[in-house]
Write an enzyme that holds these catalytic residues in place. Structure first.
Site, PDB file in Angstrom:
ATOM      1  N   HIS A 101       0.840  -1.206   0.000  1.00  0.00           N
ATOM      2  CA  HIS A 101       0.000   0.000   0.000  1.00  0.00           C
ATOM      3  C   HIS A 101       0.867   1.244   0.000  1.00  0.00           C
ATOM      4  O   HIS A 101       2.066   1.200   0.316  1.00  0.00           O
ATOM      5  CB  HIS A 101      -0.911   0.034   1.234  1.00  0.00           C
ATOM      6  CG  HIS A 101      -0.153   0.198   2.525  1.00  0.00           C
ATOM      7  ND1 HIS A 101       0.620  -0.815   3.067  1.00  0.00           N
ATOM      8  CD2 HIS A 101      -0.016   1.259   3.363  1.00  0.00           C
ATOM      9  CE1 HIS A 101       1.178  -0.394   4.185  1.00  0.00           C
ATOM     10  NE2 HIS A 101       0.817   0.868   4.381  1.00  0.00           N
ATOM     11  N   ASP A 103       0.344   5.012   1.952  1.00  0.00           N
ATOM     12  CA  ASP A 103      -0.468   5.363   3.117  1.00  0.00           C
ATOM     13  C   ASP A 103      -1.693   6.207   2.757  1.00  0.00           C
ATOM     14  O   ASP A 103      -1.583   7.216   2.047  1.00  0.00           O
ATOM     15  CB  ASP A 103       0.389   6.107   4.156  1.00  0.00           C
ATOM     16  CG  ASP A 103       1.390   5.160   4.808  1.00  0.00           C
ATOM     17  OD1 ASP A 103       1.053   3.975   4.980  1.00  0.00           O
ATOM     18  OD2 ASP A 103       2.511   5.605   5.120  1.00  0.00           O
ATOM     19  N   HIS A 246       4.641   0.248   0.166  1.00  0.00           N
ATOM     20  CA  HIS A 246       5.437  -0.496   1.128  1.00  0.00           C
ATOM     21  C   HIS A 246       4.610  -1.608   1.764  1.00  0.00           C
ATOM     22  O   HIS A 246       3.372  -1.621   1.671  1.00  0.00           O
ATOM     23  CB  HIS A 246       6.039   0.427   2.196  1.00  0.00           C
ATOM     24  CG  HIS A 246       5.025   1.207   2.965  1.00  0.00           C
ATOM     25  ND1 HIS A 246       4.406   2.343   2.469  1.00  0.00           N
ATOM     26  CD2 HIS A 246       4.502   1.025   4.210  1.00  0.00           C
ATOM     27  CE1 HIS A 246       3.573   2.828   3.361  1.00  0.00           C
ATOM     28  NE2 HIS A 246       3.595   2.046   4.426  1.00  0.00           N
ATOM     29  N   ARG A 261       4.759   6.512  14.151  1.00  0.00           N
ATOM     30  CA  ARG A 261       4.791   7.073  12.796  1.00  0.00           C
ATOM     31  C   ARG A 261       4.094   8.420  12.773  1.00  0.00           C
ATOM     32  O   ARG A 261       3.031   8.577  13.387  1.00  0.00           O
ATOM     33  CB  ARG A 261       4.077   6.120  11.831  1.00  0.00           C
ATOM     34  CG  ARG A 261       4.409   6.373  10.378  1.00  0.00           C
ATOM     35  CD  ARG A 261       3.574   5.507   9.461  1.00  0.00           C
ATOM     36  NE  ARG A 261       2.315   6.171   9.167  1.00  0.00           N
ATOM     37  CZ  ARG A 261       1.306   5.583   8.529  1.00  0.00           C
ATOM     38  NH1 ARG A 261       1.384   4.349   8.129  1.00  0.00           N
ATOM     39  NH2 ARG A 261       0.208   6.269   8.283  1.00  0.00           N
TER      40      ARG A 261
HETATM   41  C1  SIN Z   1       3.129   1.193   7.746  1.00  0.00           C
HETATM   42  O1  SIN Z   1       2.435   0.726   6.854  1.00  0.00           O
HETATM   43  O2  SIN Z   1       3.265   2.394   7.901  1.00  0.00           O
HETATM   44  C2  SIN Z   1       3.894   0.258   8.661  1.00  0.00           C
HETATM   45  C3  SIN Z   1       5.223  -0.061   8.092  1.00  0.00           C
HETATM   46  C4  SIN Z   1       6.030  -0.940   9.005  1.00  0.00           C
HETATM   47  O3  SIN Z   1       5.599  -1.215  10.127  1.00  0.00           O
HETATM   48  O4  SIN Z   1       7.104  -1.363   8.595  1.00  0.00           O
END
Ligand code: SIN
Length: 270
Positions: A101, A103, A246, A261
């Site tokens: 995805h 974000d 990612h 995050r």
């Molecule tokens: C996310 O999708 O922001 C999580 C990425 C992660 O935990 O590596």
């Protein structure tokens, strides 16, 4: 590109660079900020080691690149609504971002970037994979590029976030974005559909939409377009959501992986 305030070491030819020579907990000079932005534009995701970010420093770092976005799917920390916890342990039933995805593409204005700080990581495992949507676009045939140009697709947060809430009145965003997005800074084109949020290409049958989307997801999963980040405690990853996808690899259950995050505001996809 030449850098004087940072050391920038590419991790792969197409995507990802490790940055050293900077303490992200301190206010950035204009030059540092400019060069971090340049490195992000050049490499799409940048990685840092041995950082020490408290919540205020984490937010200040994000704000150096734009306004912070309140997550539309999950609740932020009590006193820091702009920060979401990214946490998994032996009691976890799922982890955030297990599917490819970018974000919050369900938002009408999806975020420009995300900055993930992980103080606690398993001894091995828990990598994050990143895919360059420029590289994926560039590798399409001219005929496929022509077909996709001008198409739009629906990105829905409902099926992603509904299972995570007990509140039946909670509403999640659903938006329509171009299938091929032109990056506002680099002007490069990238694929802008993803397996987590995108549900349908607009104006074609469901069968055709499913066929095209599945082809694109398989195409984007080609390792030639990827970099895989191996975390250490106190690493940071900063990615550009406009040209990457990612996936968080959950291969470390029941070990703990934990951090925070922030998400930086973007612009309407073009
Ligand atoms: C996310 O999708 O922001 C999580 C990425 C992660 O935990 O590596």
């Amino acid at each position: 590109m030449a850098y004087s305030a940072l050391t920038v070491k590419p991790v792969t030819v197409r995507i990802g660079a490790e940055i050293s020579g900077i303490d992200l907990s301190k206010p950035l000079s204009n030059l540092q900020r400019q060069e971090l932005n340049d490195a992000l534009m050049e490499h799409q995701v940048i990685f840092f080691r041995d950082q020490n970010l408290d919540h205020e420093a984490h937010k200040a770092l994000g704000r150096a690149f734009g306004d912070l976005v309140i997550h539309t799917g999950v609740k932020g920390l009590d006193n820091h609504p702009e920060i979401v916890a990214i946490h998994a342990d032996g009691a976890s039933k799922y982890v955030a971002g297990e599917n490819w995805h970018s974000d919050l593409t369900c938002n009408e204005i999806p975020p420009m970037g995300s900055i993930l700080y992980l103080p606690i990581v398993p001894e091995v495992g828990g990598d994050t994979m990143f895919a360059s949507m420029y590289a994926a676009y560039d590798a399409l045939s001219p005929r496929m590029k022509q077909y996709l140009e001008g198409l739009t697709a629906v990105h829905d947060g409902e099926h992603v976030y509904r299972p995570l809430t007990d509140d039946p009145n909670k509403r999640f965003p659903c938006s329509v974005h171009p299938v091929i997005r032109t990056h506002p800074v680099t002007k490069r084109k990238g694929i802008f559909v993803n397996a987590s949020y995108t549900t349908q290409i607009v104006g074609v049958s469901k069968d055709e939409s499913d066929g095209i989307l599945n082809f694109l997801y398989k195409h984007c999963a080609n390792p030639n377009f990827h970099v895989r980040f191996r975390w250490q405690p106190n690493s940071v990853a900063f990615w550009d959501n406009r040209c990457t996808q990612h996936l968080a690899v959950w291969d470390y259950f029941p070990q703990v992986r934990s951090g925070f995050r922030v998400t930086v505001a973007g612009e309407k996809p073009m």
